[in-house]
Design an enzyme around this catalytic site. Sequence first.
Site, PDB file in Angstrom:
ATOM      1  N   HIS A 121       0.865  -1.186   0.000  1.00  0.00           N
ATOM      2  CA  HIS A 121       0.000   0.000   0.000  1.00  0.00           C
ATOM      3  C   HIS A 121       0.901   1.235   0.000  1.00  0.00           C
ATOM      4  CE1 HIS A 121      -4.199   1.518   1.395  1.00  0.00           C
ATOM      5  NE2 HIS A 121      -3.524   2.516   0.828  1.00  0.00           N
ATOM      6  N   LEU A 122       0.964   1.890  -1.142  1.00  0.00           N
ATOM      7  CA  LEU A 122       1.930   2.993  -1.271  1.00  0.00           C
ATOM      8  C   LEU A 122       1.597   4.113  -0.291  1.00  0.00           C
ATOM      9  CD1 LEU A 122       1.012   5.796  -2.990  1.00  0.00           C
ATOM     10  CD2 LEU A 122       0.938   4.163  -4.841  1.00  0.00           C
ATOM     11  N   HIS A 123       2.624   4.781   0.162  1.00  0.00           N
ATOM     12  CA  HIS A 123       2.439   5.885   1.102  1.00  0.00           C
ATOM     13  C   HIS A 123       3.635   6.821   1.032  1.00  0.00           C
ATOM     14  CE1 HIS A 123       4.230   2.429   3.191  1.00  0.00           C
ATOM     15  NE2 HIS A 123       4.915   3.288   3.927  1.00  0.00           N
ATOM     16  N   ILE A 124       3.347   8.077   1.309  1.00  0.00           N
ATOM     17  CA  ILE A 124       4.379   9.118   1.286  1.00  0.00           C
ATOM     18  C   ILE A 124       4.722   9.469   2.730  1.00  0.00           C
ATOM     19  CG2 ILE A 124       4.954  11.471   0.567  1.00  0.00           C
ATOM     20  CD1 ILE A 124       2.761  11.189  -1.603  1.00  0.00           C
TER      21      ILE A 124
END
Length: 169
Positions: A121-124
């Site tokens: 789950h991509l996240h910054i």
Amino acid sequence: MQRNNLWAPWRINYIQALDKTDGCFICDNLQHPDDDDKNLVLWRTEHSIVILNRFPYNNGHLLIAPTRHIAELDQATEEELLEMIKLISQSQKALSLAIQPHGFNVGMNFGRSAGAGLPGHLHIHVVPRWDGDTNFMSVCSDTKVISQSLSELLELLKKISGEHNLPSI
Ligand SMILES: [Zn+2]
């Protein structure tokens, strides 16, 4: 660039916890709005969620993620991409008002070998920085102190968000 490395050994609890579960804590948080305070959720927007990292690299470490469980940027829509970039800016504004950092590291990790604790789950990451903050660990080595200060910081960021037309839950 040795002096820029932050030392955050309590993160080992986080990494060990991730290895034991197939679950995605971002999706879990998304599905449980009643637990937003407990889960340190700061903002919910149309396509994204912003969460205070429970295992921070530094005080005020925020995570910005799309509401969809996607791993790669090329799976994100234009709306999702635009919103996440806006949220970086709004996160910096809220953090600047709340805790006056001297700078920020903003970044993303893709794949476990690149350091992603949650590769699905991509996240910054938005990590506030202060001059000399590599000593954060010696100031704040007790995980109880960190957990208490996270709840207080969440409340402060919410108050500031309400006062400055920033997103909310
Ligand atoms: Zn997810």
